[in-house]
Scaffold this motif. Structure first.
Motif, PDB file in Angstrom:
ATOM      1  N   ILE A  72      -7.988   7.488  -8.035  1.00  0.00           N
ATOM      2  CA  ILE A  72      -9.022   6.697  -8.714  1.00  0.00           C
ATOM      3  C   ILE A  72      -9.908   7.668  -9.475  1.00  0.00           C
ATOM      4  N   ASN A  73     -10.145   7.399 -10.756  1.00  0.00           N
ATOM      5  CA  ASN A  73     -10.924   8.332 -11.566  1.00  0.00           C
ATOM      6  C   ASN A  73     -12.024   7.605 -12.343  1.00  0.00           C
ATOM      7  N   ASP A  74     -13.276   7.863 -11.932  1.00  0.00           N
ATOM      8  CA  ASP A  74     -14.445   7.396 -12.683  1.00  0.00           C
ATOM      9  C   ASP A  74     -14.379   5.882 -12.947  1.00  0.00           C
ATOM     10  N   PHE A  75     -14.241   5.118 -11.877  1.00  0.00           N
ATOM     11  CA  PHE A  75     -14.095   3.659 -11.998  1.00  0.00           C
ATOM     12  C   PHE A  75     -15.393   2.972 -11.608  1.00  0.00           C
ATOM     13  N   SER A  76     -15.814   2.022 -12.453  1.00  0.00           N
ATOM     14  CA  SER A  76     -17.038   1.253 -12.187  1.00  0.00           C
ATOM     15  C   SER A  76     -16.746  -0.240 -12.273  1.00  0.00           C
ATOM     16  N   PRO A  83     -15.763   7.731  -1.327  1.00  0.00           N
ATOM     17  CA  PRO A  83     -15.275   8.296  -2.596  1.00  0.00           C
ATOM     18  C   PRO A  83     -15.632   9.776  -2.669  1.00  0.00           C
ATOM     19  N   ASP A  84     -14.824  10.539  -3.408  1.00  0.00           N
ATOM     20  CA  ASP A  84     -15.144  11.969  -3.620  1.00  0.00           C
ATOM     21  C   ASP A  84     -16.395  12.121  -4.478  1.00  0.00           C
ATOM     22  N   SER A  85     -16.559  11.193  -5.405  1.00  0.00           N
ATOM     23  CA  SER A  85     -17.766  11.179  -6.238  1.00  0.00           C
ATOM     24  C   SER A  85     -18.058   9.740  -6.619  1.00  0.00           C
ATOM     25  N   GLY A  86     -19.291   9.494  -7.084  1.00  0.00           N
ATOM     26  CA  GLY A  86     -19.694   8.130  -7.388  1.00  0.00           C
ATOM     27  C   GLY A  86     -20.247   7.448  -6.146  1.00  0.00           C
ATOM     28  N   SER A  87     -20.596   6.178  -6.291  1.00  0.00           N
ATOM     29  CA  SER A  87     -21.228   5.462  -5.172  1.00  0.00           C
ATOM     30  C   SER A  87     -20.734   4.023  -5.082  1.00  0.00           C
ATOM     31  N   GLY A 131       2.000   4.278  -3.189  1.00  0.00           N
ATOM     32  CA  GLY A 131       1.374   5.584  -3.342  1.00  0.00           C
ATOM     33  C   GLY A 131       0.433   5.684  -4.519  1.00  0.00           C
ATOM     34  N   ALA A 132       0.220   4.562  -5.237  1.00  0.00           N
ATOM     35  CA  ALA A 132      -0.647   4.598  -6.422  1.00  0.00           C
ATOM     36  C   ALA A 132      -2.125   4.559  -6.063  1.00  0.00           C
ATOM     37  N   GLY A 133      -2.453   4.239  -4.796  1.00  0.00           N
ATOM     38  CA  GLY A 133      -3.862   4.244  -4.382  1.00  0.00           C
ATOM     39  C   GLY A 133      -4.440   2.867  -4.110  1.00  0.00           C
ATOM     40  N   LYS A 134      -3.595   1.847  -3.976  1.00  0.00           N
ATOM     41  CA  LYS A 134      -4.100   0.480  -3.775  1.00  0.00           C
ATOM     42  C   LYS A 134      -4.877   0.352  -2.461  1.00  0.00           C
ATOM     43  N   SER A 135      -4.244   0.772  -1.358  1.00  0.00           N
ATOM     44  CA  SER A 135      -4.921   0.687  -0.054  1.00  0.00           C
ATOM     45  C   SER A 135      -6.129   1.611   0.004  1.00  0.00           C
ATOM     46  N   THR A 136      -6.043   2.768  -0.677  1.00  0.00           N
ATOM     47  CA  THR A 136      -7.171   3.702  -0.714  1.00  0.00           C
ATOM     48  C   THR A 136      -8.396   3.040  -1.339  1.00  0.00           C
ATOM     49  N   LEU A 137      -8.183   2.307  -2.432  1.00  0.00           N
ATOM     50  CA  LEU A 137      -9.290   1.619  -3.104  1.00  0.00           C
ATOM     51  C   LEU A 137      -9.914   0.567  -2.188  1.00  0.00           C
ATOM     52  N   ILE A 138      -9.071  -0.227  -1.535  1.00  0.00           N
ATOM     53  CA  ILE A 138      -9.568  -1.266  -0.620  1.00  0.00           C
ATOM     54  C   ILE A 138     -10.365  -0.641   0.535  1.00  0.00           C
ATOM     55  N   LYS A 139      -9.850   0.451   1.077  1.00  0.00           N
ATOM     56  CA  LYS A 139     -10.516   1.104   2.213  1.00  0.00           C
ATOM     57  C   LYS A 139     -11.861   1.699   1.803  1.00  0.00           C
ATOM     58  N   ASN A 141     -18.802   4.646 -10.953  1.00  0.00           N
ATOM     59  CA  ASN A 141     -18.162   5.935 -11.292  1.00  0.00           C
ATOM     60  C   ASN A 141     -17.473   6.581 -10.089  1.00  0.00           C
ATOM     61  N   ILE A 142     -16.722   5.780  -9.325  1.00  0.00           N
ATOM     62  CA  ILE A 142     -16.082   6.339  -8.126  1.00  0.00           C
ATOM     63  C   ILE A 142     -14.775   7.051  -8.487  1.00  0.00           C
ATOM     64  N   SER A 143     -14.510   8.129  -7.776  1.00  0.00           N
ATOM     65  CA  SER A 143     -13.263   8.886  -7.927  1.00  0.00           C
ATOM     66  C   SER A 143     -12.754   9.237  -6.536  1.00  0.00           C
ATOM     67  N   LYS A 144     -11.416   9.334  -6.423  1.00  0.00           N
ATOM     68  CA  LYS A 144     -10.829   9.685  -5.134  1.00  0.00           C
ATOM     69  C   LYS A 144      -9.485  10.363  -5.352  1.00  0.00           C
ATOM     70  N   ALA A 145      -9.293  11.505  -4.655  1.00  0.00           N
ATOM     71  CA  ALA A 145      -8.008  12.212  -4.691  1.00  0.00           C
ATOM     72  C   ALA A 145      -7.507  12.370  -3.263  1.00  0.00           C
TER      73      ALA A 145
END
Length: 596
Positions: free
Chosen positions: A297-301, A333-337, A317-325, A286-290
């Protein structure tokens, strides 16, 4: 007709000869792809053709009046100024007004709709796209592009591909994008150890021709070796050169002895090495990131399988590198683990490439990771691994500052792989890497026993290496598709068509509660009243242009302008004719009293 030629050119950088008495000829309509291992002089050749650099020796001949548009790897802009101003900076002043609409249109298609903002605020990828726009609007007979697909997303790559297919002039481009090469080029030029080898056909044809050329050369060398051994035995028997036949035979022996030995083409070799990976890998819950208030990324498991092969796509700018990082641990992540297993050893290839001490020697940089490594074939030293990655013993003792950008990327990739990871996170690994390196990386990943997550815009690479595609939409959603990039493209396109059909159907149900008689809109009625005159006028302009072409066959520049004008008029006429058919069909249906 030859537009551009480079005859017997040589160029040396820091004591390394990258071009050695090489020649290249460009004819009208040629579509040429330049390939070769990083550091062999591909970009140097392009710069010399563009006039951005001078050769140490040799001659560059350009046809009088030839117009060249050049897209370097790093587009050059002034420090400040609006995007539109910078894109149009090098246009002739008399063309700026006429080209303004085209520039705005291309910038919009390339994902930069706000052309009024300052060029300094653009990201690296946006600056690259602005550079593409600047090159595309330049009136030109020759288009030179250096790694045009680097640092841009798949959507932009496909748009550029479409634009280049329409381009009437000659094209010379350096690129490692094999689908792009196949689609655009009709000739491949390979730069190898300072020399140029040409192959007619696209990349697929080049592979076939090169394999045949190498097979023929190897067969000839085997024959020469056999003949040399036989003649050496004859010489060792002490035969004296008394007769003419003996003298000729001795001369032939010396020719064989002094022949140029076939040097086998350099190939990367790297066994797949990894650490043991336990049952627990990486779990996203349930990870999210803004970023800057925008949800990426919104509530992804997801629980990562041990043998996963995942490709990540999406616009810049869609968040690809953010997800990898986040997976790598650089970002939280802002929320989730995110839970990482005890045996997980991540190998992270960053898009930015880690900072390298330029004063370090190549071998010192690798020895910082390991002096030797255990492979399935036994223990291999750092020096041996470098040789397998095309760093010769001489290059290994060069300082990093002397390496090309592509060579530094290759060195960085080797360091990541030498750490023996069991999960690989690759952020745009195909940028700046040559085709030879990519081919071996693909083979390495095929035999890699751990999991792989790769961000890439290289369609060929994704088709070769992954079995699942994640599409980041930039609004927090992640769509998952089974298969490689081609499978994803087919399914994603079908999804878009389905969504459009559904939306259209809903709109019709919402708007049309009953049948209405067909009728012209105000705009259609005006167009219907004047379209016959418009078509006649276009036909008259085409006839007039044909007459002008016949009168200026010796003026190449004027002839080129008139030819382009005629092509545009013919395109306009074809569109008008299609419109004429539609409007007349509609008029007939209206006359018959048909309803919507």
């Amino acid at each position: 007709m030859i537009l551009l030629s480079a005859q017997n050119i040589s160029k040396t950088y820091m004591e390394r000869k990258v071009l050695d008495n090489a020649s290249f000829f460009l004819n009208e309509g040629d579509k040429v792809g330049i390939i070769g291992i990083n550091g062999t002089g591909k970009s140097t050749l392009l710069k010399i053709l563009a006039g951005a650099e001078e050769a140490d020796s040799g001659e560059i001949i350009r046809t009088n009046g030839i117009r060249i548009s050049y897209l370097p790897q790093i587009p050059e802009f002034e420090e400040h100024g609006s995007v539109l101003e910078q894109v149009m900076l090098h246009l002739p002043s008399d063309l700026k007004e006429a080209k303004e609409f085209e520039a705005k249109s291309i910038l919009g298609k390339l994902g930069i709709p706000d052309y009024t903002k300052d060029i300094s605020t653009l990201s690296g990828g946006e600056r690259r796209r602005a550079g593409i726009a600047a090159a595309l609007i330049q009136p030109s007979d020759v288009f030179l592009l250096d790694e045009p697909t680097n640092h841009i997303d798949n959507e932009t790559v496909q748009l550029l591909e479409t634009q280049l297919k329409k381009y009437r002039g000659a094209i010379v481009m350096v690129t490692h994008d094999r689908y792009f090469l196949n689609s655009i080029t009709r000739k491949i030029v390979e730069v190898d150890r300072g020399h140029i080898n040409e192959y007619d056909g696209n990349y697929s044809v080049y592979l076939e021709q090169k394999a045949q050329r190498e097979a023929d050369a190897e067969a000839k060398e085997r024959k020469n070796r056999t003949l040399y051994r036989r003649e050496l035995e004859w010489i060792r028997r002490g035969v004296r050169a008394r007769g003419t036949k003996s003298k000729d035979r001795i001369e032939r022996f010396h020719e064989l002895e002094n022949r140029e030995i076939l040097v086998e083409a350099e190939k990367l070799q790297l066994q797949s090495v990894s650490s043991r990976l336990g049952r627990k890998t990486i779990e996203l819950e349930n990870i999210s990131k803004a970023i800057d208030g925008k949800t990426l990324i919104n509530d992804f498991s997801y629980i990562l399988p041990r043998d996963a092969r995942i490709g990540i796509v999406g616009h810049n700018g869609a968040g690809k590198s953010t997800l990898i990082k986040m997976i790598q641990g650089q970002l939280l992540p802002d929320s989730g683990s995110i839970t990482v297993g005890d045996t997980v050893k991540i190998g992270y290839f960053s898009q930015e490439c880690e900072s390298m001490d330029p004063s370090l020697r190549v071998i010192e940089y690798i020895r910082e990771t390991a002096d030797r490594i255990q492979t399935p074939d036994g223990t291999v030293t750092a020096s041996q691994m470098l040789e397998r990655f095309l760093f010769t013993p001489e290059l290994q003792w060069n300082r990093i500052e002397k390496l090309s950008g592509g060579e530094r990327k290759r060195l960085y990739l080797l360091k990541v792989l030498m750490e023996a990871p069991n999960i690989l996170l690759l952020d745009e690994p195909t940028n700046d890497l040559d085709i030879a390196t990519l081919t071996i990386l693909e083979d390495y990943l095929e035999n890699f026993s751990g999991a792989v997550i790769a961000i890439s815009h290289d369609r060929y690479f994704l088709d070769k290496t992954v079995s699942e595609i994640w599409e980041l939409k930039g609004d927090g959603n992640i769509n998952r598709y089974n298969g490689g990039y081609s499978d994803y493209a087919e399914k994603a396109l079908a999804d878009i068509d389905t969504a459009k059909t559904k939306k259209s159907s809903e709109k019709k149900e919402r708007v049309f509660t009953g049948k209405r008689k067909l009728k012209f809109s105000f705009k259609e009625q005006r167009e219907f009243d004047t379209i016959d005159d418009d078509i006649a006028d276009l036909e008259q302009q085409i006839a007039g242009t044909d007459g002008e072409i016949a009168l200026c066959s010796s003026d190449y520049v004027k002839l080129q302008e008139l030819t382009e004008k005629k092509q545009q008029l013919e395109t306009d006429l074809a569109e008008k004719m299609d419109r004429w058919v539609y409007l007349n069909d509609l008029a007939e249906r209206i006359a018959n009293g048909e309803t919507e």
